[in-house]
Design an enzyme around this catalytic site. Structure first.
Site, PDB file in Angstrom:
ATOM      1  N   LYS A 260       0.863  -1.180   0.000  1.00 63.34           N
ATOM      2  CA  LYS A 260       0.000   0.000   0.000  1.00 63.34           C
ATOM      3  C   LYS A 260       0.906   1.238   0.000  1.00 63.34           C
ATOM      4  O   LYS A 260       1.557   1.533   0.997  1.00 63.34           O
ATOM      5  CB  LYS A 260      -0.921   0.006   1.223  1.00 63.34           C
ATOM      6  N   ARG A 265      -3.802   8.647  -5.480  1.00 62.66           N
ATOM      7  CA  ARG A 265      -4.352   7.732  -6.474  1.00 62.66           C
ATOM      8  C   ARG A 265      -4.743   8.504  -7.730  1.00 62.66           C
ATOM      9  O   ARG A 265      -5.371   9.556  -7.627  1.00 62.66           O
ATOM     10  CB  ARG A 265      -5.590   7.062  -5.897  1.00 62.66           C
ATOM     11  N   ARG A 281      -9.111  10.830  -7.314  1.00 66.76           N
ATOM     12  CA  ARG A 281     -10.302  10.053  -6.940  1.00 66.76           C
ATOM     13  C   ARG A 281     -11.517  10.956  -6.767  1.00 66.76           C
ATOM     14  O   ARG A 281     -12.636  10.471  -6.732  1.00 66.76           O
ATOM     15  CB  ARG A 281     -10.052   9.176  -5.712  1.00 66.76           C
ATOM     16  N   PHE A 351      -1.833  -0.412 -10.358  1.00 64.79           N
ATOM     17  CA  PHE A 351      -2.471  -1.596  -9.774  1.00 64.79           C
ATOM     18  C   PHE A 351      -3.766  -2.036 -10.450  1.00 64.79           C
ATOM     19  O   PHE A 351      -4.330  -3.049 -10.081  1.00 64.79           O
ATOM     20  CB  PHE A 351      -2.681  -1.448  -8.258  1.00 64.79           C
ATOM     21  N   ARG A 428     -17.019   0.297  -1.390  1.00 67.31           N
ATOM     22  CA  ARG A 428     -16.033  -0.077  -0.382  1.00 67.31           C
ATOM     23  C   ARG A 428     -16.475  -1.439   0.144  1.00 67.31           C
ATOM     24  O   ARG A 428     -17.286  -1.531   1.061  1.00 67.31           O
ATOM     25  CB  ARG A 428     -16.013   0.970   0.745  1.00 67.31           C
ATOM     26  N   LYS A 434      -7.522  -3.456   3.702  1.00 73.37           N
ATOM     27  CA  LYS A 434      -6.194  -2.890   3.956  1.00 73.37           C
ATOM     28  C   LYS A 434      -5.725  -3.182   5.367  1.00 73.37           C
ATOM     29  O   LYS A 434      -6.518  -3.299   6.303  1.00 73.37           O
ATOM     30  CB  LYS A 434      -6.186  -1.391   3.668  1.00 73.37           C
TER      31      LYS A 434
HETATM   32  P1  ATP Z   1      -6.247   5.608   3.403  1.00 68.36           P
HETATM   33  O1  ATP Z   1      -6.669   6.841   4.116  1.00 68.36           O
HETATM   34  O2  ATP Z   1      -5.928   4.428   4.266  1.00 68.36           O
HETATM   35  O3  ATP Z   1      -5.235   5.826   2.310  1.00 68.36           O
HETATM   36  P2  ATP Z   1      -8.509   5.734   1.753  1.00 68.36           P
HETATM   37  O4  ATP Z   1      -9.778   5.895   2.499  1.00 68.36           O
HETATM   38  O5  ATP Z   1      -7.911   6.903   1.084  1.00 68.36           O
HETATM   39  O6  ATP Z   1      -7.483   5.041   2.705  1.00 68.36           O
HETATM   40  P3  ATP Z   1      -8.931   3.097   0.897  1.00 68.36           P
HETATM   41  O7  ATP Z   1      -9.812   2.595  -0.162  1.00 68.36           O
HETATM   42  O8  ATP Z   1      -9.345   2.807   2.264  1.00 68.36           O
HETATM   43  O9  ATP Z   1      -8.723   4.640   0.652  1.00 68.36           O
HETATM   44  O10 ATP Z   1      -7.477   2.532   0.695  1.00 68.36           O
HETATM   45  C1  ATP Z   1      -7.031   2.317  -0.578  1.00 68.36           C
HETATM   46  C2  ATP Z   1      -6.222   3.476  -1.047  1.00 68.36           C
HETATM   47  O11 ATP Z   1      -4.871   3.143  -0.921  1.00 68.36           O
HETATM   48  C3  ATP Z   1      -6.466   3.715  -2.510  1.00 68.36           C
HETATM   49  O12 ATP Z   1      -7.453   4.681  -2.720  1.00 68.36           O
HETATM   50  C4  ATP Z   1      -5.115   4.135  -3.031  1.00 68.36           C
HETATM   51  O13 ATP Z   1      -5.002   5.551  -3.025  1.00 68.36           O
HETATM   52  C5  ATP Z   1      -4.121   3.605  -2.033  1.00 68.36           C
HETATM   53  N1  ATP Z   1      -3.299   2.491  -2.507  1.00 68.36           N
HETATM   54  C6  ATP Z   1      -1.966   2.391  -2.341  1.00 68.36           C
HETATM   55  N2  ATP Z   1      -1.495   1.252  -2.810  1.00 68.36           N
HETATM   56  C7  ATP Z   1      -2.553   0.560  -3.311  1.00 68.36           C
HETATM   57  C8  ATP Z   1      -2.694  -0.704  -3.938  1.00 68.36           C
HETATM   58  N3  ATP Z   1      -1.657  -1.520  -4.130  1.00 68.36           N
HETATM   59  N4  ATP Z   1      -3.933  -1.071  -4.327  1.00 68.36           N
HETATM   60  C9  ATP Z   1      -5.000  -0.275  -4.122  1.00 68.36           C
HETATM   61  N5  ATP Z   1      -4.915   0.920  -3.532  1.00 68.36           N
HETATM   62  C10 ATP Z   1      -3.704   1.346  -3.123  1.00 68.36           C
END
Ligand code: ATP
Length: 595
Positions: A260, A265, A281, A351, A428, A434
């Site tokens: 991660k 993103r 996003r 990814f 989600r 994660k």
């Molecule tokens: P966080 O605050 O933990 O980054 P989030 O709420 O922004 O989480 P989540 O969907 O919970 O988003 O966690 C996935 C996020 O992690 C993705 O939106 C992406 O930006 C990031 N990410 C990093 N590496 C990866 C990966 N290998 N695959 C998918 N997402 C990844």
């Protein structure tokens, strides 16, 4: 279905303005749906996309980046021109009424009280597009003339909403799911069909397109809607768990564990004309800020037409070292793009591949998509795939986690490889889970919450806020449910800038979608998201997050919450931590031994 055409065959803008007025006053979700349904059922088919956007407070899909945000000053001058009132008097009226829309309504009520409604929706939206497009020398004058021209024909009520729309202040507090409910109600007679519409919206992000497809081809046609390069796909998101064996069990005994990366993103779209756009996003276009990433993909991406996802990470390729998130955010803020690209070099860790040359891959399994991704990308120093390893035991997952952290990543995203492993746009779900460093130290879970209110500061904090009221999002009810006040962790400078930052979101009353038992001094339309660390979640009769789910007459609140200093500008309010996630965090913390 009654057709709302006037005698000239068009639909009057008044019909929309009246709907806005009713929606603003509606107190519950069902009322909102019924009122929206009434508006949509009067809308002739050719105008349906436009009216769908207007319900979202826009004139085009969000990703089209049609910039209506007219400066308040310019809009104010247009009001002065159209009403013949001196600009200083318009300023005074705004001060009294609270916003420009209401001020213009009151001014027109005296200067144009007998005006018959004559504006038509199509013509209004056409003029608004011209206003948005005008640029270069003389454009300010042209915008002013166009807006003043509309106001010269507008009724007082129409003026109120036209001004709010052009200045980007039309916050009706209606979520897209509510509009989808209304569309389903009108066209299929059954709100249970909303998921079909929701899937279509999640893959194309264009409510007008979904509405038009439904109206012309029914649900069958909506089911056929596919991802298309140029239309950002709403991103798939992850659940979180803190225990490796639970993750392996949830994912059916086997999963792909990916590093991660802590960056930003992006979803890259290359269209048939060769153009390459990067969307965040939140569906903002950021190609201009990352010309180096665009170049990487223009050379490294095989399929001519493609949609690919990856994380932009500050990255020292020579040392193979991942750098912290803040450095990428610095790239976004900095103006000199060339220097920024030199000072903060980045890499793209890919990814997902969602589309390649005519093929929608979102319904393919994870392993198929991953195989297509690795075929599609020619790797280089800075264009990489996420490190990934197939894992089937908890110790193996733990070991991978340790390695990921040692390599400078945040943890892992564990992905289902089973038959359910399609790309769930906008969801989600439990296909991605994660495992992050924070969750290992039980005390330090960060959560992302929405600012919905504030409390006046005292003493040293007089003139600013003493604390903000924070809420989680409940997608079931589309409500923002409070989970506590937070006044710690803000620097003095941050505190001083809060009132100005929140001013555009201020509301005189509690917004309909804020569910609170605490009376805030000031309310805000849910919009800003910030990251908070909390020592613990406890049951509370004062806060509404997860109300009644753990105990009757109690919700959840945070103990010793602290702002981490990180505004989550990359998140929409509905992307905040959900009430359900808080309930799960509470349960997990009770189950696991402390410390
Ligand atoms: P966080 O605050 O933990 O980054 P989030 O709420 O922004 O989480 P989540 O969907 O919970 O988003 O966690 C996935 C996020 O992690 C993705 O939106 C992406 O930006 C990031 N990410 C990093 N590496 C990866 C990966 N290998 N695959 C998918 N997402 C990844």
């Amino acid at each position: 279905m009654t057709d709302g055409r006037d005698e000239d065959g068009g639909v009057r803008y008044e019909v929309v303005a009246e709907a806005y007025r009713d929606l603003e006053q509606a107190s519950g979700r069902l009322m909102l749906i019924d009122r929206l349904a009434a508006l949509l059922s009067q809308t002739p088919q050719e105008l349906l996309p436009t009216v769908c956007y207007l319900c979202q407070g826009q004139i085009a899909p969000e990703f089209a980046a049609v910039d209506l945000g007219l400066a308040e000053k310019l809009a104010l001058r247009a009001v002065a021109t159209a009403t013949g009132v001196e600009p200083v008097d318009v300023v005074a009226a705004v001060r009294e009424a609270g916003d420009l829309g209401q001020a213009a309504e009151q001014l027109l009520a005296t200067t144009a009280q007998d005006r018959e409604p004559s504006l038509e929706v199509a013509a209004v939206v056409d003029t608004l597009h011209q206003i948005a497009r005008a640029e270069g020398s003389g454009s300010q004058g042209r915008k002013l003339d166009l807006l003043a021209g509309l106001l010269a024909l507008a009724t007082p009520l129409e003026a109120r909403y036209l001004l709010r729309l052009v200045t980007g202040n039309l916050r009706l507090g209606i979520g897209t799911p509510t509009i989808l409910d209304a569309l389903a109600q009108v066209y299929t007679g059954n709100r249970k069909d909303r998921p079909v519409l929701e899937r279509a919206y999640n893959v194309c992000s264009d409510l007008g397109l979904v509405g038009a497809t439904l109206a012309s081809g029914g649900l069958v046609a909506v089911k056929e809607l596919r991802v298309r390069p140029g239309n950002p796909v709403r991103v798939m998101l992850a659940q979180r768990l803190s225990d490796a064996s639970e993750i392996v069990a949830r994912l059916g005994g086997r999963c792909m564990a990916e590093y991660k990366y802590d960056g930003m993103r992006v979803q890259a779209h290359r269209t048939a004309d060769g153009d390459l756009e990067l969307f965040t996003r939140r569906q903002e276009r950021v190609s201009n800020q990352f010309p180096d990433v665009v170049k990487l993909l223009q050379t490294g991406l095989g399929p001519r037409e493609a949609i690919l996802e990856g994380e932009i990470v500050a990255y020292d390729a020579a040392a193979g070292e991942l750098r912290p998130f803040q450095e990428v955010m610095f790239r976004r803020r900095k103006h000199g793009i060339a220097e920024a690209a030199r000072d903060v070099p980045v890499g793209l860790f890919c990814f997902e591949l969602l589309y390649a040359d005519g093929q929608d891959l979102t319904e393919s399994s994870y392993l198929d998509r991953r195989a297509r991704l690795s075929e599609a990308v020619t790797l280089s120093d800075r264009l990489r795939l996420t490190t990934a390893l197939e894992v089937s035991t908890a110790p193996a997952l733990d070991a991978m986690f340790e390695q990921a952290v040692a390599d400078g990543s945040e943890g892992l995203v564990c992905k289902s490889t089973g038959p359910d492993s399609i790309y769930h746009a906008g969801a989600r779900g439990w296909q991605w889970i994660k495992l992050k460093r924070d969750y290992r130290t039980e005390l330090a879970d960060t959560i992302d919450l929405v600012v919905v209110g504030a409390f006046a500061g005292r003493g040293r904090r007089r003139g600013t806020y003493g604390a903000v009221l924070l809420a989680a999002y409940d997608p079931e009810t589309e409500l923002y449910q409070t989970v506590g006040k937070c006044g710690t962790g803000f620097s003095d400078a941050e505190l001083a800038s809060l009132p100005a930052r929140l001013a555009p979101l201020t509301r005189a009353r509690r917004p309909a979608r804020v569910d609170s038992r605490v009376p805030a001094d000031i309310w805000f339309e849910p919009s800003l998201v910030l990251e908070v660390l909390s020592a613990e979640l406890t049951l509370s009769p004062n806060h509404t997050a997860g109300w009644g789910q753990l105990k009757d007459d109690a919700g959840l609140s945070m103990r010793f919450p602290r702002f981490t200093g990180r505004w989550r500008d990359d998140k929409e309010p509905q992307d905040a931590t959900t009430a359900q996630q808080l309930v799960e965090l509470y349960r997990t913390a009770r189950r696991a031994p402390a410390g």
